[in-house]
Design an enzyme around this catalytic site. Structure first.
Site, short mmCIF file in Angstrom:
data_model
loop_
_atom_site.label_atom_id
_atom_site.label_comp_id
_atom_site.label_asym_id
_atom_site.label_seq_id
_atom_site.Cartn_x
_atom_site.Cartn_y
_atom_site.Cartn_z
N PHE A 134 0.86 -1.18 0.00
CA PHE A 134 0.00 0.00 0.00
C PHE A 134 0.90 1.24 0.00
O PHE A 134 1.85 1.31 0.79
CB PHE A 134 -0.89 -0.04 1.24
CG PHE A 134 -2.01 0.95 1.22
CD1 PHE A 134 -3.18 0.67 0.54
CD2 PHE A 134 -1.89 2.17 1.85
CE1 PHE A 134 -4.23 1.59 0.50
CE2 PHE A 134 -2.92 3.10 1.83
CZ PHE A 134 -4.09 2.81 1.16
N ASP A 205 1.78 -4.92 8.67
CA ASP A 205 0.61 -4.07 8.51
C ASP A 205 -0.60 -5.00 8.37
O ASP A 205 -0.68 -5.78 7.42
CB ASP A 205 0.77 -3.17 7.29
CG ASP A 205 -0.35 -2.14 7.18
OD1 ASP A 205 -1.47 -2.44 7.66
OD2 ASP A 205 -0.10 -1.05 6.62
N TYR A 230 -10.71 1.57 10.60
CA TYR A 230 -11.97 1.90 9.90
C TYR A 230 -12.37 0.88 8.85
O TYR A 230 -13.38 1.05 8.19
CB TYR A 230 -11.89 3.31 9.28
CG TYR A 230 -10.67 3.60 8.42
CD1 TYR A 230 -10.58 3.12 7.12
CD2 TYR A 230 -9.62 4.38 8.90
CE1 TYR A 230 -9.48 3.41 6.33
CE2 TYR A 230 -8.51 4.66 8.13
CZ TYR A 230 -8.45 4.17 6.83
OH TYR A 230 -7.35 4.44 6.06
C1 LIG Z 1 -5.95 1.26 4.62
C2 LIG Z 1 -4.48 1.08 4.74
C3 LIG Z 1 -3.69 2.07 5.31
C4 LIG Z 1 -4.33 3.35 5.76
O1 LIG Z 1 -3.46 4.25 6.30
P1 LIG Z 1 -4.02 5.57 6.97
O2 LIG Z 1 -2.88 6.17 7.63
O3 LIG Z 1 -5.13 5.17 7.89
O4 LIG Z 1 -4.58 6.43 5.88
C5 LIG Z 1 -2.34 1.82 5.44
N1 LIG Z 1 -1.78 0.67 5.01
C6 LIG Z 1 -2.53 -0.30 4.43
C7 LIG Z 1 -1.90 -1.56 3.98
C8 LIG Z 1 -3.90 -0.11 4.28
O5 LIG Z 1 -4.63 -1.05 3.70
#
Ligand SMILES: *Cc1c(COP(=O)(O)O)cnc(C)c1O
Length: 420
Positions: A134, A205, A230
């Protein structure tokens, strides 16, 4: 393996009737006429959040004012919510705290692991990640490497053989267990064992894992992890994320975002930073109590629910969706890019199609909500607490209608929104 038998709407209704998780759906305020297959991006609204937030606003904030930090337990809410998440990921109480965003939390853990590795051996200077991770994970690691300087760098790799990349210059790896695009699952126990043998940490993660798969971070040798509040945890838009640090790692772990709430004695107001010895160290500044209350209710939607039941239903839902796409939408050119093998598949399916964007807009317009991921994916998430078998059936029939009528070609579906 995928179902091979004949399917019908009636059979899906039967499955819903015997579904052990069927009653969990009533924990959510779902809009009528909507089939929601995007709980992997934003979980649905728990009924409990509505009352809890209004009580927090009126009674605790309105009437209690500053006294509520003590009297309503605001000061412990991040840890309490963390304890609820711990149960879902196979951690112990006191090993998880809910705070900040996933991006911030992975910065904390990667920065600390990098610092520890370099102190032990200055040659360890690389943050290893996957090119397809991501983007925020990659961006945060890149920024961190720049900040640290002195040879620190992000190295992204591609391919299936991650262990081959566990070289002597690696300080820490940053892996997302369930790939946000394809839903592919990494083997956490095996990679942790290999990293441990190679002498470096893995920061996991768990954004697309927590609340979707049964996790056993403790048993599987994970010591450091972050995750999102979320998505499957139903914590609401922009909910606090979480940090997991195995008990044995907490006291010695360098916390670079050394905010006052991570201090051993924040209310002594001492000028020098001295980190708390426990999970409190991983908090930074004052949390949003309203957001934590919503997350607490999101986590509470898993009360009395076994993650193994969630997983079983998740796989049945995605198997059914895949089978129906193959049988009902065969001629329309969708190609599923998610792993077929159960052990390698998260709680989503992604289909490549050259017109993925307008097709997704057309089906959303007809009440079936999934999402689009660049460059060409239609992504469907299956949150087993509220998605039914009948929803899968009806969703695929809607896709078939949109494809057979060619509705997606309408000009209103062609322009991209800011958020996809
Ligand atoms: C959804 C997601 C995020 C989100 O990061 P935010 O800091 O909450 O915007 C980060 N890493 C992964 C792998 C995700 O799927």
């Amino acid at each position: 393996m995928k179902h091979t038998t004949d399917w019908s709407r009636e059979r899906c209704l039967d499955l819903d009737r015997t579904d052990p998780l069927a009653s969990a759906r009533s924990r959510f305020a779902l809009p009528a006429g909507i089939i929601y297959l995007d709980g992997n991006s934003l979980g649905a609204l728990p009924h409990g959040a509505v009352g809890a937030l209004s009580r927090t606003i009126l009674d605790e904030w309105g009437a209690g004012l500053i006294r509520s930090w003590n009297q309503a337990g605001w000061i412990d809410l991040a840890r309490k919510t963390g304890d609820g998440i711990a149960r879902l990921i196979g951690a112990k109480a006191g090993e998880v705290v809910a705070c900040d965003s996933t991006s911030i939390n992975l910065f904390k853990l990667v920065a600390g692991a990098l610092a520890q590795a370099r102190t032990r051996n200055p040659q360890r200077r690389v943050i290893l990640s996957e090119k397809g991770n991501f983007p925020t994970d990659l961006y945060m690691a890149e920024g961190l490497a720049k900040l640290v300087g002195d040879g620190a760098e992000l190295r992204w790799v591609e391919g299936d053989n991650l262990v081959a990349e566990f070289r002597p210059d690696v300080a820490v790896a940053l892996f997302t267990q369930v790939d946000y695009r394809s839903g592919r699952v990494l083997d956490m126990a095996r990679l942790n064992a290999a990293a441990s043998a190679a002498g470096h940490d893995i920061v996991w993660d768990l954004s697309h894992s927590a609340g979707a798969l049964p996790l056993e971070v403790g048993r599987d040798g994970a010591e450091l992890a972050v995750g999102c509040g979320y998505k499957y945890l139903n914590g609401g838009p922009g909910a606090p994320a979480f940090v997991y640090v195995a008990r044995a790692r907490q006291a010695g772990f360098p916390m670079m975002l050394s905010g006052w709430l991570g201090h051993a004695t924040p209310f002594e107001f001492i000028p020098a930073y001295q980190p708390a010895p426990d999970i409190a160290r991983f908090q930074c500044g004052t949390p949003s109590i309203l957001a934590l209350r919503a997350l607490q209710e999101g986590v509470a939607t898993f009360a009395d629910i076994a993650m193994k039941d969630v997983r079983a239903k998740s796989l049945e839902l995605s198997d059914l969706f895949w089978t129906l796409m193959e049988t009902q939408c065969r001629e329309y050119g969708f190609q599923c890019i998610s792993p077929e093998e159960h052990a390698k598949r998260g709680s989503q399916l992604s289909f490549a199609h050259e017109h993925a964007w307008p097709i997704m807009q057309a089906i959303i317009d007809r009440g079936v909500i999934g999402d689009f991921r660049a460059p060409n994916l239609l992504r469907f998430g299956f949150a087993p607490l509220y998605v039914r078998f009948i929803d899968v059936w009806d969703a695929v029939m809607t896709i078939r209608e949109v494809m057979s009528a060619g509705d997606w070609r309408a000009s209103k579906y062609q322009s991209r929104n800011a958020v996809t």
